[in-house]
Write a protein that holds these residues in place. Structure first.
Motif, PDB file in Angstrom:
ATOM      1  N   ALA A  65       0.836  -1.197   0.000  1.00 46.36           N
ATOM      2  CA  ALA A  65       0.000   0.000   0.000  1.00 46.36           C
ATOM      3  C   ALA A  65       0.868   1.242   0.000  1.00 46.36           C
ATOM      4  N   GLU A  66       0.416   2.262  -0.720  1.00 47.31           N
ATOM      5  CA  GLU A  66       1.081   3.555  -0.734  1.00 47.31           C
ATOM      6  C   GLU A  66       0.247   4.529   0.082  1.00 47.31           C
ATOM      7  N   GLY A  67       0.925   5.371   0.858  1.00 44.34           N
ATOM      8  CA  GLY A  67       0.219   6.316   1.710  1.00 44.34           C
ATOM      9  C   GLY A  67       0.520   6.065   3.160  1.00 44.34           C
ATOM     10  N   ALA A  68       0.107   6.975   3.990  1.00 41.47           N
ATOM     11  CA  ALA A  68       0.392   6.880   5.424  1.00 41.47           C
ATOM     12  C   ALA A  68      -0.326   5.696   6.023  1.00 41.47           C
ATOM     13  N   ALA A  69       0.359   5.028   6.985  1.00 46.79           N
ATOM     14  CA  ALA A  69      -0.250   3.900   7.688  1.00 46.79           C
ATOM     15  C   ALA A  69      -1.076   4.413   8.848  1.00 46.79           C
ATOM     16  N   GLY A  70      -1.900   3.499   9.412  1.00 40.68           N
ATOM     17  CA  GLY A  70      -2.721   3.876  10.552  1.00 40.68           C
ATOM     18  C   GLY A  70      -4.189   3.884  10.208  1.00 40.68           C
ATOM     19  N   ALA A  71      -5.008   3.759  11.240  1.00 41.33           N
ATOM     20  CA  ALA A  71      -6.459   3.658  11.029  1.00 41.33           C
ATOM     21  C   ALA A  71      -7.030   4.910  10.399  1.00 41.33           C
ATOM     22  N   ASP A  72      -6.533   6.108  10.778  1.00 41.67           N
ATOM     23  CA  ASP A  72      -7.102   7.359  10.268  1.00 41.67           C
ATOM     24  C   ASP A  72      -6.824   7.544   8.787  1.00 41.67           C
ATOM     25  N   ALA A  73      -5.669   7.004   8.314  1.00 41.21           N
ATOM     26  CA  ALA A  73      -5.291   7.212   6.920  1.00 41.21           C
ATOM     27  C   ALA A  73      -5.640   6.030   6.033  1.00 41.21           C
ATOM     28  N   ALA A  74      -6.269   4.997   6.578  1.00 42.86           N
ATOM     29  CA  ALA A  74      -6.527   3.773   5.822  1.00 42.86           C
ATOM     30  C   ALA A  74      -7.351   4.029   4.570  1.00 42.86           C
ATOM     31  N   ALA A  75      -8.297   4.914   4.645  1.00 40.64           N
ATOM     32  CA  ALA A  75      -9.185   5.159   3.512  1.00 40.64           C
ATOM     33  C   ALA A  75      -8.450   5.793   2.343  1.00 40.64           C
ATOM     34  N   ASP A  76      -7.322   6.465   2.595  1.00 40.29           N
ATOM     35  CA  ASP A  76      -6.599   7.167   1.535  1.00 40.29           C
ATOM     36  C   ASP A  76      -5.468   6.350   0.933  1.00 40.29           C
TER      37      ASP A  76
END
Length: 338
Positions: A65-76
Motif C-alpha cells: 500500500a502507498e500512503g500513510a499507515a494507521g487507522a485514520d489514513a486507511a481510507a486514503d
C-alpha cells in the motif's frame, strides 16, 4: 460488485489464504492502486471488513500500500497486488517455516512424553517376544515399518529357515530402504547361505563379515531393535524401543560395521577372478577355519592329527593368498568356496 470465491475453488487455500482474501487479491490484480473507498464500491462487504482483510493480506506479503499507515489514513491508501508467482513463493516459504516449527514442537512433545513414559512405565521400553511364531511375525513387522534403514548382525541360530530368501527385504530394498548386514563366518558356512547373501547383494544389500560379533541383532531406523535374550535361543527375543539400551546397541552395530570386512562376490570389483581347485576335504577344512576353530578343534572334527592339520592349513593359506586362518576362511567364503 465482486463475488467471493468459493472455498473449493480457492487455489491458495493450501497456503493459508481464505476465500475472501483470494477474491480481494484478484480484484487488486485487475484494479491496482485502488483505495478502500473504491474497493467498498465494488463489494457488498462493509469497509471495516475490507480494511481488516487488507491488513491481513499485507501481513501475508500478498499486497502493498502507498500512503500513510494507521487507522485514520486507511481510507486514503492505494493498494496493489504483488505478482502471483512472487506471492505463491512467499506463502510457500511461510508455510514451510510453519511446518518446520510444528515438526520441532512435535519432536519436543514426543521427547517429553517418552521421558515421562520411561519414568512411569519403564517396562514398556523392552517388550519380550516369546515363541518362534511371534518372533518371526515381529521380525516381519519391524522390517515393514522401516522408513530409512535396517541394520542386522546375522549369526546362528535362526528363527527362520536360514536359506530361505527374505522377500520382505527385497521388497523394501526396491522401495529405497537401505539394508546393512554383518555376517559371521558361521552363518556363511551354512550350505547355500553364501549364495543367498550373494543374491541379496545383487538386490542392493550392503554386506560385511566379522568374526564373533557380540550379539544377533536387528535395528530399524535407529528407533527400535530386536535382539535374542539368550544367544542360543532365538525364540525369546526383546523388542527395544528408544532408550539408553537402544543407543548402546546402535553403537555396538556401528562399531562392528567399522571393524567388519566388506563381502565381495565373484564378478564384483575386488573379487578373485580365478577359483582355485579344492577337494571336498579342503572345503570342509575351510568351513571349520571360517567358523574360527583352532587347529586342535579342527583335528577333533576331522580326525586328523594336529600336525597334519597345520600342514593342510599352511597349504591353504598359500593357495588363497591369506595371512591368517580366519582370513583364509573369509577369502573362501567371499569366493563361494565353502
Amino acid at each position: 460488485m465482486f463475488p467471493v470465491t468459493a472455498e473449493d475453488e480457492n487455489p491458495f487455500a493450501a497456503l493459508g489464504v481464505t476465500a475472501s482474501q483470494q477474491t480481494l487479491y484478484v480484484v487488486l490484480l485487475y484494479n491496482p492502486g485502488s483505495t478502500l473507498s473504491e474497493l467498498a464500491g465494488m463489494s457488498e462487504a462493509p469497509p471495516a471488513r475490507l480494511a481488516a482483510l487488507l491488513l491481513e493480506m499485507e501481513a501475508l506479503g500478498m499486497i502493498s500500500a502507498e500512503g500513510a499507515a494507521g487507522a485514520d489514513a486507511a481510507a486514503d491508501r492505494a493498494y496493489s497486488a504483488h505478482p502471483p508467482d512472487a506471492v505463491v513463493e512467499t506463502l510457500i516459504r511461510r508455510r514451510e517455516a510453519e511446518f518446520i516449527r510444528a515438526r520441532i514442537e512435535a519432536k519436543r512433545i514426543s521427547g517429553d512424553l517418552l521421558a515421562a513414559e520411561q519414568r512411569s512405565n519403564p517396562e514398556r521400553l523392552v517388550e519380550v517376544v516369546d515363541g518362534l511364531d511371534a518372533v518371526i511375525q515381529r521380525y516381519e513387522q519391524v522390517q515393514r515399518a522401516a522408513v530409512r534403514q535396517v541394520k542386522a548382525i546375522d549369526k546362528p541360530p535362526y528363527a527362520v529357515d536360514p536359506v530361505s530368501p527374505n522377500e520382505i527385504e527385497r521388497e523394501r530394498l526396491a522401495e529405497g530402504v537401505e539394508y546393512r548386514a554383518i555376517y559371521t563366518p558361521e552363518a556363511l558356512a551354512i550350505p547355500a547361505r553364501m549364495e543367498l547373501a550373494r543374491r541379496d547383494s545383487g538386490f542392493g544389500e550392503r554386506s560385511r563379515i566379522l568374526e564373533n560379533p557380540p550379539a544377533k541383532l536387528v535395528i530399524v531406523d535407529d528407533e527400535m531393535a530386536l535382539m535374542p535374550l539368550r544367544g542360543d535361543d532365538p525364540s525369546i527375543t526383546a523388542l527395544i524401543r528408544p532408550s539408553t539400551l537402544l543407543d548402546i546397541l546402535i553403537d555396538v552395530f556401528d562399531t562392528c560395521w567399522e571393524q567388519a570386512t566388506p563381502l565381495r562376490f565373484d564378478g564384483e570389483p575386488g573379487s578373485a577372478g580365478v577359483r582355485p581347485r579344492l577337494s571336498e576335504a579342503d572345503r570342509h577344512l575351510l568351513t571349520l577355519l571360517a567358523a574360527g576353530l583352532k587347529d586342535e578343534a579342527v583335528a577333533r572334527h576331522t580326525g586328523m592329527g594336529a600336525r597334519t592339520v597345520s600342514r593342510h592349513v599352511a597349504r591353504l593359506l598359500r593357495t588363497l593368498n591369506a595371512r591368517t586362518r580366519f582370513q583364509a576362511g573369509v577369502h573362501a567364503a567371499r569366493r563361494g568356496l565353502v
